[in-house]
Enzyme design. Structure first.
Site, PDB file in Angstrom:
ATOM      1  N   GLU B  45       0.873  -1.175   0.000  1.00 50.57           N
ATOM      2  CA  GLU B  45       0.000   0.000   0.000  1.00 50.57           C
ATOM      3  C   GLU B  45       0.901   1.213   0.000  1.00 50.57           C
ATOM      4  O   GLU B  45       1.583   1.495   0.976  1.00 50.57           O
ATOM      5  CB  GLU B  45      -0.901   0.009   1.240  1.00 50.57           C
ATOM      6  CG  GLU B  45      -1.918  -1.107   1.238  1.00 50.57           C
ATOM      7  CD  GLU B  45      -2.704  -1.191   2.539  1.00 50.57           C
ATOM      8  OE1 GLU B  45      -2.747  -0.199   3.284  1.00 50.57           O
ATOM      9  OE2 GLU B  45      -3.254  -2.275   2.809  1.00 50.57           O
ATOM     10  N   ASP B  56      -4.699   9.821  10.232  1.00 44.43           N
ATOM     11  CA  ASP B  56      -3.412   9.246  10.595  1.00 44.43           C
ATOM     12  C   ASP B  56      -2.850   9.834  11.875  1.00 44.43           C
ATOM     13  O   ASP B  56      -3.159  10.955  12.258  1.00 44.43           O
ATOM     14  CB  ASP B  56      -2.415   9.480   9.457  1.00 44.43           C
ATOM     15  CG  ASP B  56      -2.726   8.584   8.270  1.00 44.43           C
ATOM     16  OD1 ASP B  56      -2.678   7.358   8.446  1.00 44.43           O
ATOM     17  OD2 ASP B  56      -3.033   9.113   7.190  1.00 44.43           O
TER      18      ASP B  56
END
Lengths: 393, 255
Positions: B45, B56
């Site tokens: 990824e 995040d």
């Protein structure tokens, strides 16, 4: 109703809820409940009672005589600066804290730029005895020290946002992260008409008290509830949306939104979003934002922490794109000069945010005799340091 | 048959590694991909960085910032990825936020993915309704899988809908949290994983967020088809010799 949100959460091309799945349940819970809760007579009663007895509403609509003489028109100042905590922000935090209670939330988080929304949030948390965490950019913590102290006195925990430009945008990111990590018991009180649907609509509804009162006051004072012009400053755009709300469908009322040009729109230090930005997604909604060709968000600049934001709310983007609203900008210097002018003419020290709206009066071409309403969104106490430095007071 | 489908048909305990493109250095993108494949990663990824990555945690945010400061853009990434399929044969997904995709142009983005051999995308802030209405046709035209995330709070009806919309795998968040938190499989997490397992979804599932060693990886694999490691890997390659770091890191997950 053509400028209001549709059932999918959009204003024309703008709005929606661009959020990670982690936030979906929180936002969805809000979306399903906000209109129902707000419409509830008990909620309305408590909301209006607090606005009256605690905030001090209705705020006066003041015919500013010397301003009016200067421009040969009738200048009305909507005195949101006289609200408890010194700005329009408290209209929204009162509404959202009552709503959070109805949803059974125990913990409140918020982002703040100038500290006005943080103070307004910490205030209602003290009032309702709820835990309060405020995210604020490190740079803003430094330049708005009195508001940081206020929040602490009110019992809030102030958490510095140290990423990016360390200002409002980054505080918003940190608050969203907190919400992702605390999905069940926490309500996020967003301070402006930004964020995923239903926030822009919900905040606009709570702030719409500004134009609701203005209409009644204008009718009483002039015999006509429609002015020729309505002006307000725009960062994310909550005071402007509150000021525009009940005038949006009165197409003969000209809506003027004043953005912060910073050191000049072409200087590289600006927050004039509609001039410098284009369409994209920021903080959960599709709107207009300042960005690089690669889609990275550009750091804004304004002398006014409350306007130092790289986007505008989706409803503003819609008003801009449809031409319903006129979006203009005012530099740091012009706003500070206007702040001093207002002080000298009317004995009112405005917040530098609000001074942006006042500054645009200097640039308008009037026929004479028009009725002009300016939203004086906040008072200037918090900005004294900036005024002192600029004018060598 | 596409690479993702084939992999899940043939293999169990799939290990997917996330890394930020252009980190630690702008030119590292392909080297990392090749080294990961060599040391046993099953899926890659590749994150295209964004200035405001709200889903995040601090580690991936810092890597994104460094990458952007060093000049990474989506355009440059696609240039680099022209070399991807010279040696890399495992499935590759791009992961990032919606705004850079919008500015690049959705159609152009999908075309570019197909051209360089990207198999799918993960765009955490692209909502399901918008995907269905505006993106799905384009993704499918270019054979791109769109991977959705689900959390312990995602309702069953919504999971079914996601299962119907995607054709890669479903990304199970181990907790409603930003990236970089540890996996703690308590009773509630276990109940959640078991519930998903019992739903008999048509798509395979991968557990992401909070996997950092063999133990947590094995635990995840007992509930799903595999697991995704991001933060721990990004941390491990932050300094020192890239190839050595990757090889040492990957050894921790092998028997």
């Amino acid at each position: 109703m053509k400028y209001k949100v549709n059932e999918k959460g959009y204003y024309g091309d703008f709005g929606g809820a661009y959020i990670p799945e982690m936030l979906y349940p929180n936002v969805e819970e809000l979306r399903q409940n906000y209109l129902k809760i707000i419409a509830d007579p008990d909620f309305q009663k408590e909301f209006h009672q607090l606005l009256k007895d605690y905030v001090g509403r209705p705020s006066p609509l003041y015919l500013a005589k010397r301003y009016s003489e200067r421009y040969g028109v009738n200048i009305f100042l909507k005195r949101e600066d006289l609200n408890h905590t010194g700005a329009h922000k408290i209209n929204n935090t009162i509404g959202q804290i009552l709503l959070a209670e109805k949803l059974g939330k125990k913990r409140i988080i918020a982002e703040t730029g100038a500290g006005q929304h943080g103070v307004a949030t910490a205030t209602v948390c003290a009032l309702r005895n709820l835990e309060c965490v405020i995210y604020m950019g490190e740079v803003d913590i430094e330049r708005q020290a009195p508001n940081v102290a206020r929040m602490k006195m009110l019992g809030a925990k102030v958490v510095p946002a140290s990423s990016g430009s360390k200002t409002l945008k980054d505080a918003t990111n940190e608050a969203m992260r907190d919400w992702i990590n605390n999905p069940v018991d926490t309500h996020y009180i967003i301070g402006s008409v930004v964020g995923p649907h239903p926030y822009p609509d919900m905040v606009a509804i709570f702030q719409s008290i500004i134009s609701e009162e203005t209409k009644k006051q204008l009718l009483a004072q002039t015999g006509n509830d429609q002015p020729d012009y309505v002006l307000a400053c725009v960062g994310g755009g909550s005071n402007a949306m509150g000021m525009f709300y009940h005038f949006m469908d009165d197409e003969n009322v000209k809506l003027i939104a004043v953005e912060a040009a910073g050191k000049g729109v072409s200087s590289g230090f600006s927050a004039a979003t509609t001039y410098l930005g284009n369409e994209g997604v920021l903080h959960g909604s599709r709107s207009i934002l300042m960005q690089t060709p690669d889609g990275q968000v550009v750091e804004p600049h304004s002398v006014s922490a409350g306007l130092d934001y790289p986007g505008i709310g989706p409803q503003h983007a819609h008003l801009f794109k449809t031409g319903r609203g006129q979006y203009v900008s005012i530099t740091d210097e012009e706003s500070l000069e206007a702040g001093l002018l207002c002080t000298k003419l009317e004995g009112i020290i405005p917040a530098i945010e609000s001074a942006h709206a006042l500054a645009y009066l200097e640039k308008m071409q009037f026929k004479g005799g028009e009725n002009v309403v300016v939203c004086l969104s906040g008072r200037g106490d918090k900005d004294l340091d900036t005024y002192i430095k600029y004018f060598n007071l | 048959m596409n690479r993702i489908k084939q992999l899940f048909r043939e293999k169990k305990n799939i290990l997917s590694i996330y890394y930020t493109a252009g980190y630690p250095n702008t030119g590292d993108t392909i080297q990392i991909a090749e080294a990961l494949q060599k040391s046993g990663a099953d899926i890659l990824e590749i994150g295209f960085p964004y200035s405001d990555p709200v889903a995040d945690g601090p580690v991936i945010q810092a890597s994104s910032k460094q990458s952007l400061d060093q000049g990474m853009t989506l355009k440059l990434l696609f240039e680099q990825l022209k070399e991807l399929r010279k040696n890399v044969t495992i499935p590759v997904l791009l992961m990032g936020y919606v705004n850079p995709v919008l500015q690049f142009g959705v159609e152009k983005f999908c075309e570019a993915c197909a051209e360089v051999g990207v198999d799918g995308c993960i765009v955490p802030d692209l909502p399901m309704v918008e995907y269905e209405e505006f993106y799905k046709d384009c993704f499918e035209k270019h054979n791109l899988a769109n991977v959705f995330l689900i959390t312990p709070q995602t309702a069953e009806e919504r999971i079914r809908k996601i299962d119907g919309l995607t054709n890669g795998f479903i990304y199970l968040l181990s907790s409603s949290a930003t990236t970089g938190k540890n996996l703690e499989v308590g009773n509630t997490t276990e109940a959640y994983f078991s519930r998903i397992k019992g739903m008999d979804l048509k798509n395979p599932t991968m557990i992401g967020f909070g996997i950092s060693d063999k133990q947590t990886f094995d635990k995840a694999c007992s509930y799903a088809n595999g697991a995704i490691i991001g933060t721990a890997f990004v941390k491990a390659i932050s300094e020192g010799n890239l190839e050595e770091n990757i090889s040492n890191f990957m050894k921790k997950f092998k028997d």
